[in-house]
Design a protein around this motif. Sequence first.
Motif, short mmCIF file in Angstrom:
data_model
loop_
_atom_site.label_atom_id
_atom_site.label_comp_id
_atom_site.label_asym_id
_atom_site.label_seq_id
_atom_site.Cartn_x
_atom_site.Cartn_y
_atom_site.Cartn_z
N ILE A 100 -11.84 6.13 -0.82
CA ILE A 100 -10.58 6.62 -1.38
C ILE A 100 -10.67 6.85 -2.90
O ILE A 100 -11.15 5.98 -3.63
N ARG A 108 -0.27 -0.41 -6.13
CA ARG A 108 0.86 -0.25 -5.21
C ARG A 108 0.66 0.98 -4.33
O ARG A 108 1.05 0.98 -3.15
N LEU A 122 -2.27 2.27 -3.49
CA LEU A 122 -3.35 1.93 -2.55
C LEU A 122 -2.84 1.04 -1.42
O LEU A 122 -3.20 1.23 -0.25
N ALA A 123 -2.00 0.08 -1.75
CA ALA A 123 -1.43 -0.79 -0.71
C ALA A 123 -0.62 0.04 0.29
O ALA A 123 -0.70 -0.18 1.50
N GLY A 179 -13.08 4.12 -3.88
CA GLY A 179 -12.57 2.77 -3.65
C GLY A 179 -12.74 1.82 -4.82
O GLY A 179 -12.26 0.69 -4.77
N GLY A 215 -2.83 1.78 2.60
CA GLY A 215 -3.42 0.83 3.55
C GLY A 215 -2.49 0.43 4.67
O GLY A 215 -2.93 0.19 5.79
N TYR A 216 -1.20 0.31 4.38
CA TYR A 216 -0.30 -0.15 5.44
C TYR A 216 0.37 0.99 6.20
O TYR A 216 1.26 0.75 7.01
N SER A 244 7.67 3.92 -0.54
CA SER A 244 7.43 2.57 -1.07
C SER A 244 8.32 2.29 -2.28
O SER A 244 8.23 2.96 -3.31
N PRO A 285 -11.58 2.25 2.95
CA PRO A 285 -11.23 1.93 1.56
C PRO A 285 -12.24 2.43 0.52
O PRO A 285 -11.85 2.97 -0.50
N GLY A 315 -0.80 2.58 8.53
CA GLY A 315 -1.19 2.53 9.93
C GLY A 315 -2.29 3.53 10.27
O GLY A 315 -2.90 3.46 11.33
N ILE A 316 -2.56 4.46 9.37
CA ILE A 316 -3.61 5.47 9.60
C ILE A 316 -4.97 4.88 9.23
O ILE A 316 -5.10 4.16 8.24
N HIS A 317 -5.97 5.22 10.04
CA HIS A 317 -7.33 4.77 9.73
C HIS A 317 -7.80 5.34 8.40
O HIS A 317 -7.79 6.55 8.21
N VAL A 318 -8.18 4.46 7.49
CA VAL A 318 -8.79 4.91 6.23
C VAL A 318 -10.04 4.07 5.98
O VAL A 318 -10.21 2.99 6.56
#
Lengths: 440, 440
Positions: free
Chosen positions: B356, B339, B341-342, B386, B345-346, B323, B353, B348-351
Amino acid sequence: MYKLSTSILQNRLFSSNNILKYYYSTSIPKGFKTGTYACGLKKSGASDICVIFSEKECNASAVFTENKVRAAPVLLSKSLLEQFNCSGFQSMVINSGGANACTGEQGMKNAETMSNLSAKLLKSKQPSVVMSTGIIGQQLDMKKVEKGIEEAVKSLGNDWTLAAKAIMTTDKVHKLYQKSVKLSDGKEVNISGICKGAGMIHPNMATMLCIICTDADVAKEPLKQALKHSVHYSFNSINVDGDMSTNDTVCVYANGMAGNKQISSTSSEDFNRFQSALRETAEELSKMIVRDAEGATKFVSVVVRGANSESDAKVICNSIATSSLVKTAMYGEDGNWGRVLAAVGYSGIHVVPNKISMWFSKGNGQNIGIGQKNDQDTCIQLLKDGQPIPLSSGDDKSAKLLSNKDIGIIVDLGLGQSTHTMWTCDLTVGYVEANSHYRT
Amino acid sequence: MYKLSTSILQNRLFSSNNILKYYYSTSIPKGFKTGTYACGLKKSGASDICVIFSEKECNASAVFTENKVRAAPVLLSKSLLEQFNCSGFQSMVINSGGANACTGEQGMKNAETMSNLSAKLLKSKQPSVVMSTGIIGQQLDMKKVEKGIEEAVKSLGNDWTLAAKAIMTTDKVHKLYQKSVKLSDGKEVNISGICKGAGMIHPNMATMLCIICTDADVAKEPLKQALKHSVHYSFNSINVDGDMSTNDTVCVYANGMAGNKQISSTSSEDFNRFQSALRETAEELSKMIVRDAEGATKFVSVVVRGANSESDAKVICNSIATSSLVKTAMYGEDGNWGRVLAAVGYSGIHVVPNKISMWFSKGNGQNIGIGQKNDQDTCIQLLKDGQPIPLSSGDDKSAKLLSNKDIGIIVDLGLGQSTHTMWTCDLTVGYVEANSHYRT
């Protein structure tokens, strides 16, 4: 009939040859009103609340961030669209100055309050779709927000520029595009779109919001398809730094007040006209985001042709457009085609190296390399069937082409007939400075 | 027994607290010799040809770039390993100053000439594995290269530092790591590894090469497995800018001259000891690449824990480590956890929120957040299940931690038991300057 948006003159990249594309129609969609207020969420004192209201109930469709970490307003709006089956909406409420992301249960309650309060004050049949943008991880000051919604509702009017300004965060220019199109029954339908986002450069300033209102009468399914198509070729075809925010939302409302014969299927000529106008709106708005990107000095069109499928072409476009090395080379006006070729190669898509051809161009590169003789002032071919083209004074020519603000990178894979275009900007010292010292 | 490599003192990032990790054993693998020569491919006049020779035949294994556009030496070496079934190799030849990529049939002939000539002069049973690094798209000057190979063969000796220097391109420091390990029969086996690469920052200077020689007696299959394992946790776990070159190659030769009982299966204790030593060699070499990255001012360990699988953890590590926003924040010493955390999130892996948790640390972050009480001088927790942790003067503490040269980003997903670590550097003004103005 057309007016030039003054906002687009404020930014360096906007003052390019392409400026004439950024006019918009004065026709605005019938039956929609917008209201704004500065409730104090932004330290600058600029407006930070926007409400949108439609006299008549709208069909609605939206595309949300694919980020697995989603802000409260995204979760709420998605569930509202499902609950009310994408119809009957009359209102929308947006705040800037706070993303309402990573805010837990309280954040969800606050989003609901925004939705319900705005709907009540606007006498909307249903709760409002909600969007938020700004810093992650802080609760909204709801006293301010509630006051803001009350005042914004009182200010309802027809000035879409004010609405576009109220949703800005780090944007240097507000982003508004309006478009009219005549359908087969002679009725003109109008589209008004606003968006915010200065690239994906501030995921903590959760990033990209777009609201599109139209008075076209469009059934839910064709509306959904037209939006999906438009987003694919616009907001999903731009890249600044590859980051994706927790709040990204594109939402369209259609209230039918243009009085056209309803567009009820995706196979009609009218659907094509409407979709094309919607796509143009989304494309122009998305390009404004790239032009407004922090630190950007170049607007780069990445064109991949000759692919086996459009999805292959898009993956390769994305690989080139996200390469830091390609982006720094563009910044340096350096005809470093090896970096582009490397990005093609590591995209994961099957390519045949000795079939690849490549050009750099000024402008958008749309017609470079296909058939007609290309002027060396317009483009330069760097690679033909995988072999570098010997450049006597070629580097100079590359540098001259790349000194333009609008430039194209064109790659022909030589495999099939499919093509895709993506827009990006360069990676600059200004970008790094803006993003490293943002909070300090 | 251990000596400090002087080369590591030359670079800013190398002069950190971690310097003491960069010692190496004086024991070098038996039966290997290296020779170098400056044949004039590099304008600087520095050495640019390296040959490696083993008295006895070696089992060999290699990992090549996954880029679909592959240089001639990659294509040739891969086919030689297949043709000779990974055994019987005695020689290797490497040039810097030209990547021999995008050079067509002539390029392939030139790679074959390098392979055959070096094998002939070294009286090697089989053709040599070949590696090239430098500018893409130019033919090698074979007169110089042939002369260089002849002279390099004449200079055979035991100085691995000279070999490490001969393969450098934009590297500021040469990269050498040596390691010995005692096996269960009391025999000590020795490993010597050299590599080049200053991040992936110059795909036109095709980028990462690594040569590892060992006198261990290892059968082909365990050698292949140990290399694959080591590359996974080293060269495939570093990131500078996400670009991947056309020439990347890691190759190991094992000549068995340590006289140990052959490591013939992957289930033995001796295999584990050997693999662990090989992995350490590869990890330390790969970290040297990150520390040498153009413009880098920070060495960042990205630790993802609590994942459902190691592969999930690695994908998320990679998302954070690539990133641009995270990397610019580290450069700015800005505790901008949104940043990170974003990027989680993107990925693509299941998390989930709200499961975390996140910390910033100084050092490598390996033990942060698991059980023991963490000192606020060592780490700061930013997110718990989270929710942001309210920071009274937290930003200052973040900034203080991030002012260290070696820093850690630790994310616990709260889902499972799997973990992965990746190493990266910050994205700096120096990086952009180096890469935008490289050729101009």
